[in-house]
Design a protein around this motif. Structure first.
Motif, mmCIF file in Angstrom:
data_model
loop_
_atom_site.group_PDB
_atom_site.id
_atom_site.type_symbol
_atom_site.label_atom_id
_atom_site.label_comp_id
_atom_site.label_asym_id
_atom_site.label_seq_id
_atom_site.Cartn_x
_atom_site.Cartn_y
_atom_site.Cartn_z
ATOM 1 N N SER A 1 0.833 -1.206 0.000
ATOM 2 C CA SER A 1 0.000 0.000 0.000
ATOM 3 C C SER A 1 0.861 1.247 0.000
ATOM 4 C CB SER A 1 -0.934 0.000 1.221
ATOM 5 O OG SER A 1 -0.198 -0.055 2.419
ATOM 6 N N ASP A 2 1.966 1.197 0.750
ATOM 7 C CA ASP A 2 2.905 2.321 0.775
ATOM 8 C C ASP A 2 3.487 2.551 -0.615
ATOM 9 O OD1 ASP A 2 4.221 4.368 2.002
ATOM 10 O OD2 ASP A 2 5.874 3.135 2.734
ATOM 11 N N PHE A 3 3.787 1.446 -1.292
ATOM 12 C CA PHE A 3 4.345 1.528 -2.643
ATOM 13 C C PHE A 3 3.366 2.185 -3.615
ATOM 14 C CE2 PHE A 3 4.421 -0.731 -6.788
ATOM 15 C CZ PHE A 3 5.578 -0.173 -7.284
ATOM 16 N N LEU A 4 2.101 1.782 -3.544
ATOM 17 C CA LEU A 4 1.097 2.351 -4.446
ATOM 18 C C LEU A 4 0.885 3.841 -4.171
ATOM 19 C CD1 LEU A 4 -1.611 -0.473 -4.568
ATOM 20 C CD2 LEU A 4 0.075 0.117 -6.314
ATOM 21 N N LEU A 5 0.793 4.196 -2.905
ATOM 22 C CA LEU A 5 0.583 5.608 -2.550
ATOM 23 C C LEU A 5 1.775 6.454 -2.959
ATOM 24 C CD1 LEU A 5 -1.113 5.312 0.964
ATOM 25 C CD2 LEU A 5 -2.172 6.039 -1.196
ATOM 26 N N ASN A 6 2.967 5.877 -2.924
ATOM 27 C CA ASN A 6 4.168 6.629 -3.273
ATOM 28 C C ASN A 6 4.234 6.948 -4.769
ATOM 29 O OD1 ASN A 6 6.775 7.690 -2.216
ATOM 30 N ND2 ASN A 6 7.609 6.303 -3.756
ATOM 31 N N LEU A 7 3.449 6.222 -5.579
ATOM 32 C CA LEU A 7 3.411 6.514 -7.007
ATOM 33 C C LEU A 7 2.704 7.838 -7.292
ATOM 34 C CD1 LEU A 7 2.358 3.032 -8.463
ATOM 35 C CD2 LEU A 7 4.646 4.023 -8.437
ATOM 36 N N ILE A 8 1.847 8.269 -6.380
ATOM 37 C CA ILE A 8 1.018 9.456 -6.613
ATOM 38 C C ILE A 8 1.623 10.659 -5.903
ATOM 39 C CG2 ILE A 8 -1.301 10.416 -6.410
ATOM 40 C CD1 ILE A 8 -2.309 7.519 -6.069
ATOM 41 N N PRO A 9 1.970 11.710 -6.640
ATOM 42 C CA PRO A 9 2.533 12.902 -5.985
ATOM 43 C C PRO A 9 1.474 13.641 -5.171
ATOM 44 C CG PRO A 9 2.168 13.311 -8.320
ATOM 45 C CD PRO A 9 1.887 11.846 -8.086
ATOM 46 N N GLN A 10 1.911 14.386 -4.162
ATOM 47 C CA GLN A 10 0.987 15.164 -3.339
ATOM 48 C C GLN A 10 0.238 16.189 -4.177
ATOM 49 O OE1 GLN A 10 0.195 14.743 -0.191
ATOM 50 N NE2 GLN A 10 1.661 13.124 0.258
ATOM 51 N N THR A 11 0.961 16.813 -5.111
ATOM 52 C CA THR A 11 0.369 17.793 -6.034
ATOM 53 C C THR A 11 1.004 17.594 -7.408
ATOM 54 O OG1 THR A 11 2.041 19.494 -5.586
ATOM 55 C CG2 THR A 11 0.090 19.464 -4.153
ATOM 56 N N THR B 1 8.982 18.815 -8.261
ATOM 57 C CA THR B 1 9.876 19.359 -7.239
ATOM 58 C C THR B 1 10.478 18.283 -6.352
ATOM 59 O OG1 THR B 1 8.007 19.728 -5.734
ATOM 60 C CG2 THR B 1 8.643 21.553 -7.164
ATOM 61 N N GLY B 2 9.876 17.074 -6.356
ATOM 62 C CA GLY B 2 10.408 15.975 -5.567
ATOM 63 C C GLY B 2 11.536 15.285 -6.303
ATOM 64 N N ALA B 3 12.031 14.188 -5.711
ATOM 65 C CA ALA B 3 13.172 13.476 -6.279
ATOM 66 C C ALA B 3 12.773 12.136 -6.895
ATOM 67 C CB ALA B 3 14.231 13.239 -5.192
ATOM 68 N N GLU B 4 11.480 11.821 -6.916
ATOM 69 C CA GLU B 4 11.014 10.528 -7.388
ATOM 70 C C GLU B 4 10.582 10.601 -8.854
ATOM 71 O OE1 GLU B 4 10.666 7.195 -8.122
ATOM 72 O OE2 GLU B 4 10.919 7.271 -5.936
ATOM 73 N N VAL B 5 11.382 10.009 -9.725
ATOM 74 C CA VAL B 5 11.110 10.032 -11.159
ATOM 75 C C VAL B 5 9.797 9.340 -11.486
ATOM 76 C CG1 VAL B 5 11.915 9.227 -13.414
ATOM 77 C CG2 VAL B 5 13.539 10.169 -11.790
ATOM 78 N N LEU B 6 9.478 8.270 -10.755
ATOM 79 C CA LEU B 6 8.276 7.498 -11.060
ATOM 80 C C LEU B 6 7.006 8.327 -10.901
ATOM 81 C CD1 LEU B 6 7.851 4.657 -12.062
ATOM 82 C CD2 LEU B 6 7.402 3.934 -9.719
ATOM 83 N N GLN B 7 6.993 9.285 -9.975
ATOM 84 C CA GLN B 7 5.834 10.157 -9.823
ATOM 85 C C GLN B 7 5.657 11.040 -11.053
ATOM 86 O OE1 GLN B 7 6.108 12.329 -6.139
ATOM 87 N NE2 GLN B 7 5.732 10.524 -4.880
ATOM 88 N N VAL B 8 6.762 11.469 -11.636
ATOM 89 C CA VAL B 8 6.703 12.244 -12.881
ATOM 90 C C VAL B 8 6.152 11.378 -14.000
ATOM 91 C CG1 VAL B 8 8.028 13.599 -14.548
ATOM 92 C CG2 VAL B 8 8.667 13.633 -12.134
ATOM 93 N N VAL B 9 6.586 10.119 -14.049
ATOM 94 C CA VAL B 9 6.115 9.194 -15.085
ATOM 95 C C VAL B 9 4.607 8.986 -14.965
ATOM 96 C CG1 VAL B 9 6.246 6.827 -15.943
ATOM 97 C CG2 VAL B 9 8.334 8.017 -15.273
ATOM 98 N N VAL B 10 4.117 8.778 -13.736
ATOM 99 C CA VAL B 10 2.676 8.571 -13.524
ATOM 100 C C VAL B 10 1.890 9.805 -13.964
ATOM 101 C CG1 VAL B 10 0.890 8.288 -11.759
ATOM 102 C CG2 VAL B 10 2.955 6.894 -11.673
ATOM 103 N N PHE B 11 2.338 10.985 -13.558
ATOM 104 C CA PHE B 11 1.658 12.218 -13.949
ATOM 105 C C PHE B 11 1.678 12.396 -15.461
ATOM 106 C CE2 PHE B 11 1.781 16.814 -14.881
ATOM 107 C CZ PHE B 11 0.559 17.192 -14.344
ATOM 108 N N ALA B 12 2.834 12.098 -16.080
ATOM 109 C CA ALA B 12 2.963 12.246 -17.534
ATOM 110 C C ALA B 12 2.073 11.260 -18.285
ATOM 111 C CB ALA B 12 4.421 12.054 -17.943
#
Length: 442
Positions: free
Chosen positions: A130-140, A146-157
């Motif tokens: 569950s932590d892994f899934l939630l970490n895929l989604i950026p706060q905003t 602005t964060g350091a997690e590339v995967l969040q950028v990929v999900v948003f893109a």
């Protein structure tokens, strides 16, 4: 001199040698050069988020078939999980068979835990599904950049690209054209920054040799040698075997990527060559839609070298501190590391941080044992970053061939005759993007 001026490969080799010499003969002076290596890596990381966003969005837009993109994504995730599991198992097996920490008889009360405090601050580590899934989604939306997690950028893109593809042509074409123009500017910026790679490599090597000294390479030498041998086995035998199934040679692929591998050796960071690698893989004949999904995702999902080190180091610390491990304990460690290995990218000193989180999830092994490997983390980090890079490049080739998104003939031509593949487009005076330029989008 003209050859050196034109070749990034030779420039980086010279920088590696000069950095080592300065660090060896002038250690106190060399420590001041750390800023050069750190600054270069930070400059590259500054552009990774917008670059990945543009490449993924334009890749989905250019693909047209969203079902095809979804199928590529699913196969990519399956491949990553299989390879990560193999890497984690290999690390456990090697540690269990060769027992690098056995006989050390370390008294944990004699270790200074204060040196670990800086690795445990303000860091979020993935420890559950569950932590892994939630970490895929950026706060905003802005937070993804602005964060350091590339995967969040990929999900948003991906969400942005899918939404863009469903809009009417008169709306989506101008937006795609604008993103394409922005991406050209970003690639040009990256081209300017990458020319500084030799300076960054010189600073990083001079600092590490100056601070730790050549003699420090002998400390915990067995663990270092064992890890290097394990990674080489994984790259040559396992990754090489997978490539051979698709008709390719791992050594030819590494020769094709020699400039990027050298930069990673100097900086101990695969981030520093992300744009060049994506461009070279596209030139190899892999469709840009596949490259744009596989490579950025691999920076979080497919850290082969890191996964090997994670389990190897955990078992090493257990052996060094006299902590007995049953077969059940090894299975638990494997399950824990399947999650914690996904939280490595984007964290400073990621190996130590994630190792600390892993040990905290398995309290039978004293976490203070991490002090034992602090002194060798920098040299471990070199081949760790290189193997992560090679693993993601192999993944792109495999997924490309699996999905028939790879021009086999072009790939063999480039690998057999690497001189045909000019330096990555970000190094050229004229930029060649791995996706349609603006005029093709209208």
């Amino acid at each position: 001199m003209h050859v050196i001026k034109k070749s990034l490969f030779l420039q980086v080799v010279i920088a590696l040698i000069l950095g080592g010499l300065v660090g060896f003969f002038f250690p106190q002076f060399a420590k001041d050069f750390q800023i050069l290596g750190d600054a270069f890596v930070k400059l590259v990381k500054m552009l990774i988020a917008p670059l990945v966003f543009c490449v993924v969005v334009l890749g989905i837009y250019g693909a047209g078939d969203l079902k095809k993109a979804g199928k590529v994504g699913l196969k990519t995730i399956i491949y990553f999980e299989v390879m990560t599991s193999i890497a984690l198992l290999l690390g456990i097996a090697v540690a269990y068979i060769f027992k690098p920490g056995e006989g050390m008889h370390i008294d944990v009360h004699s270790l200074d835990a204060a040196s670990l405090s800086k690795y445990n601050e303000n860091t979020h580590i993935i420890t559950s599904f569950s932590d892994f899934l939630l970490n895929l989604i950026p706060q905003t939306a802005v937070g993804a950049f602005t964060g350091a997690e590339v995967l969040q950028v990929v999900v948003f893109a991906i969400i942005f690209g899918i939404a863009l593809s469903h809009l009417p042509k008169e709306v989506k074409d101008p937006v795609a054209s604008a993103i394409d123009k922005v991406s050209q500017v970003i690639f040009k910026m990256m081209g300017l920054i990458v020319k500084l790679a030799p300076i960054g490599v010189f600073g990083a090597v001079a600092f590490t040799v100056g601070k730790y000294g050549v003699a420090s390479l002998m400390n915990l030498g067995y663990l270092v040698v064992l890890y290097y041998a394990c990674v080489i086995f994984f790259v040559v035998v396992i990754l090489g075997g997978i490539l051979r199934l698709f008709g390719f040679n791992i050594f030819k692929l590494m020769r094709y990527l020699k400039e990027e591998v050298l930069v990673v050796c100097g900086t101990a960071s695969s981030d520093s060559v992300l744009p060049q690698v994506m461009e070279k893989l596209t030139k190899l004949g892999i469709k840009n839609t596949t490259v744009s999904l596989v490579v950025p995702s691999g920076y979080s999902f497919n850290l082969d070298g890191f996964s090997i080190y994670l389990t190897l180091a955990v078992v090493f610390i257990a052996q060094a501190t006299g902590t007995p491990l049953s077969f059940h304990d090894l299975i638990v460690i494997l399950l824990i590391t399947l999650f914690t290995s996904k939280g490595a990218h984007g964290i400073p000193a990621s190996a130590i941080v994630v190792l600390a989180a892993t040990l905290n999830s398995f309290p039978a092994i004293p976490a203070v044992g991490l002090v034992l490997i602090l002194s060798i983390d920098w040299i471990i980090g070199i081949i760790r970053a290189v193997s992560n890079l090679i693993g993601n490049c192999v993944a792109a080739v495999v997924i490309g061939a699996w999905e028939k998104d790879l021009d086999i003939e072009q790939a063999h031509q480039m690998l057999n005759h690497p001189e045909l593949a000019k330096q990555s487009a970000v190094l050229d005076s004229e930029l060649v993007l791995p996706f349609p330029v603006a005029k093709d989008l209208n």
